[in-house]
Structures are given as structure tokens and as C-alpha cells.
Design a protein around this motif. Structure first.
Motif, PDB file in Angstrom:
ATOM      1  N   GLU A  97       0.859  -1.181   0.000  1.00 30.69           N
ATOM      2  CA  GLU A  97       0.000   0.000   0.000  1.00 30.69           C
ATOM      3  C   GLU A  97       0.893   1.228   0.000  1.00 30.69           C
ATOM      4  N   GLN A  99       0.805   4.926   0.430  1.00 27.44           N
ATOM      5  CA  GLN A  99      -0.009   6.039   0.915  1.00 27.44           C
ATOM      6  C   GLN A  99       0.651   7.354   0.495  1.00 27.44           C
ATOM      7  N   GLU A 101       1.117  10.899   0.950  1.00 24.00           N
ATOM      8  CA  GLU A 101       0.837  11.863   2.011  1.00 24.00           C
ATOM      9  C   GLU A 101       0.907  13.302   1.530  1.00 24.00           C
ATOM     10  N   THR A 191      -4.468   9.612  -1.039  1.00 26.05           N
ATOM     11  CA  THR A 191      -4.762   8.380  -1.773  1.00 26.05           C
ATOM     12  C   THR A 191      -3.859   7.243  -1.311  1.00 26.05           C
ATOM     13  N   SER A 192      -4.422   6.039  -1.269  1.00 31.35           N
ATOM     14  CA  SER A 192      -3.646   4.808  -1.097  1.00 31.35           C
ATOM     15  C   SER A 192      -3.737   4.004  -2.382  1.00 31.35           C
TER      16      SER A 192
END
Length: 319
Positions: A97, A99, A101, A191-192
Motif C-alpha cells: 500500500e 499512501q 501523504e 490516496t492509497s
């Protein structure tokens, strides 16, 4: 929910673009990682974009960018990718995953190119055309010289892991099951992106910064630029067949195929499967829901494997 592996004392790493930390134009499972991290760590990844084929005046390059242009061999594709970053303990069959940031513009300019026989309208626009477009970072707009300001929405066109080893060296142009040149403008901060893993460590590479892009990316390129991103990377012991994403507002599945209809079918099938997984609906219920509440967008038309992304509102799903 995915089963993640993290640790209490996560760390922040910085990875800058140098001739030793980039690969230009390709993915390859044999590329050695340039940084190893633990699941849950954060990496600040700086990227550069463009070579002399796109930018004809060396004065546009900052020193580290120029050093890459002078010393690194471009192979197959045009994208300068920072990485790979390996995740300790990640194995084929797991999922990473990514992520997102934050995303930061690092230059006051971007470039755009039309290449002969490329783009969505190659017959009409058949001549090489290169331009540098000013970026006003403070105002948050690109200032087109013919008199219009376009609001910026920066994102990374390429976030990918190493491909399956038997692929060998592949171009950075075509997006595939390992991610790569997805070019989805929805991948903004918050968003991931979930990517299946094909080699030990996963080997994440990032690049192809876009200051702004319309769905389709029709003339071949967006407003290509240099970006710095902050990514938290989490290992999940779950198997995933194809990339998918959760943005602050939507669940997104991706389809990639030389045929746009087939790309749409793939994205829709994956969304139906995901809804069955998330909501315990039967497939027909998920299919009907998609006809009412799932939007299919053209991601891009110009990267060999064309893209469709299917979007479902998190608010509608209550997730």
C-alpha cells in the motif's frame, strides 16, 4: 480489511535523484534496490523529469537533473524514475500500500511534447512540437502563453513495483499489473494505491511528475514536471491481482489494455469483485449498483495499454 505488517518505531527516509538512484525509461526485476525500509516507514522521494529529447536548453536543468541527463543511459522509455525502494520482508503474493501523504512542485516550469505518430490524433498533429510552460506555484496555475491559466493538480504519473522477473526489461511507457505509468489524475494526496508484489522487497519506483493533466492525456504528455512526494509504504499479507486505489473520495479500479473496450471491461469486472468483497453483495447486485453509481473515466489514450478507471463514491458506499 487488509492485514498489514508495521512496526512501532517507523522512520522517515529521504531519497534524492542521482545517477545512482534512478533508472531511465524501463522497469526490470533485476534492478537492485537503492533503499531498504520497514513496513510503515515513510519515504520522501524527489523526482526529475525530461531529457534533451524534451528540453533543448540545459539551463532549465538544476545541477542534479543535469548530472542524470549527462551520466544515465536512457533505455526504452522517456521517464526518469527514482528508486527502487524495497520493503523488508515483502514477498511475491503480498501487496504494498503506497499512501500518498503529500506532493510538492519543485520547479517553476513544465514541459509538453507532441511526437510524430503518437498521441490520440496522430494524423492531424504529425509534427514534433516541444514547449516549456511556466508554472506559478504561488497562484497554483500553469500559464499557457496563448492566454489561459490552468489550475494545477499535481500527481505522479508513475508509481510502480518491479515487474514479474520473466518479463525481463520492459518500457516505462505501458502500465501493467505492477502499476507503472498509470497516469491517473485522481492519485492526489490522501490516496492509497495498492500494488501486487512480484519480487522480494516489492521494489517501488516513482516518477513522471505531472503538474496537471486532463483525463486522456490526449497530445501524449501532460504538463510534465519535477515533483517531490512523501509516501508511507505498508506491507499487507494479502494477494491482489491488479492495482487499485482508495482516494479521499472514491474507490478506484483500473483497466489497462490496447483496446479501450477491454480496458473498460477489466475495470468494471474488478469493481464488481471489489464491491462483492466490501459489501457482501452478490455479483448481480454489485453490477446493478455500478450501472447506477459507478463512473468509468478514460485514464489515458496514449501509453500503448490504454486506461480506464472505475470510480465509486465512498460516501455512497458508507465507507
Amino acid at each position: 480489511s487488509p492485514r498489514s505488517e508495521g512496526h512501532v518505531m517507523s522512520r522517515v527516509h529521504t531519497l534524492n535523484p542521482t545517477p545512482q538512484t534512478v533508472h531511465w525509461g524501463h522497469f526490470d526485476a533485476s534492478i537492485a534496490s537503492v533503499l531498504e525500509i520497514d513496513s510503515g516507514d515513510t519515504v520522501i522521494i524527489d523526482t526529475v523529469s525530461g531529457g534533451r529529447g524534451e528540453i533543448t536548453d540545459d539551463r532549465w536543468f538544476r545541477p542534479e537533473h543535469l548530472k542524470i541527463v549527462n551520466e544515465v543511459k536512457q533505455t526504452l522509455g522517456p521517464h526518469i524514475l527514482t528508486g527502487p525502494v524495497s520493503v523488508r520482508g515483502a514477498l511475491p503474493g503480498d501487496t504494498l500500500e503506497i499512501q500518498i501523504e503529500s506532493i510538492e512542485l519543485t520547479e517553476d516550469w513544465g514541459w509538453n511534447i507532441i511526437r510524430p505518430l503518437k498521441g490520440a490524433l496522430p494524423e492531424r498533429f504529425s509534427k514534433l512540437s516541444r514547449r516549456i510552460i511556466p508554472i506559478d506555484r504561488q497562484a497554483g496555475v500553469a500559464r499557457l502563453p496563448w492566454g489561459v491559466d490552468v489550475p494545477l493538480q499535481p500527481f505522479f504519473g508513475i508509481i510502480g513495483v518491479a515487474p514479474p522477473p520473466h518479463y525481463g526489461r520492459v518500457s516505462s511507457i505501458e502500465p501493467r499489473e505492477y502499476g507503472g505509468n498509470i497516469d491517473c489524475k485522481e492519485f492526489t494526496p490522501g490516496t492509497s494505491l495498492f500494488l501486487p508484489i512480484f519480487v522480494p522487497g516489492g521494489h517501488v519506483s516513482v516518477g513522471d511528475g505531472h503538474a496537471v493533466q486532463g483525463d486522456g492525456e490526449v497530445c501524449l504528455t501532460a504538463l510534465e514536471t519535477c515533483l517531490r512526494g512523501r509516501f508511507r509504504i505498508v506491507l499487507h499479507r494479502d494477494e491482489l491481482s491488479f492495482p487499485r486505489a482508495i482516494t479521499p473520495t472514491h474507490y478506484i479500479t483500473l483497466g489497462m489494455n490496447v483496446d479501450l473496450d477491454d480496458a473498460a471491461s477489466q475495470a468494471l469486472n474488478l469493481m464488481v469483485d471489489w464491491l462483492v468483497e466490501l459489501k457482501a453483495w452478490d455479483p448481480e447486485e454489485a453490477y446493478v449498483f455500478c450501472s447506477l453509481a459507478c463512473d468509468l473515466h478514460v485514464t489515458q489514450l496514449v501509453d500503448g495499454n490504454k486506461g480506464i478507471h472505475a470510480m465509486v463514491s465512498r460516501q455512497v458506499l458508507g465507507l
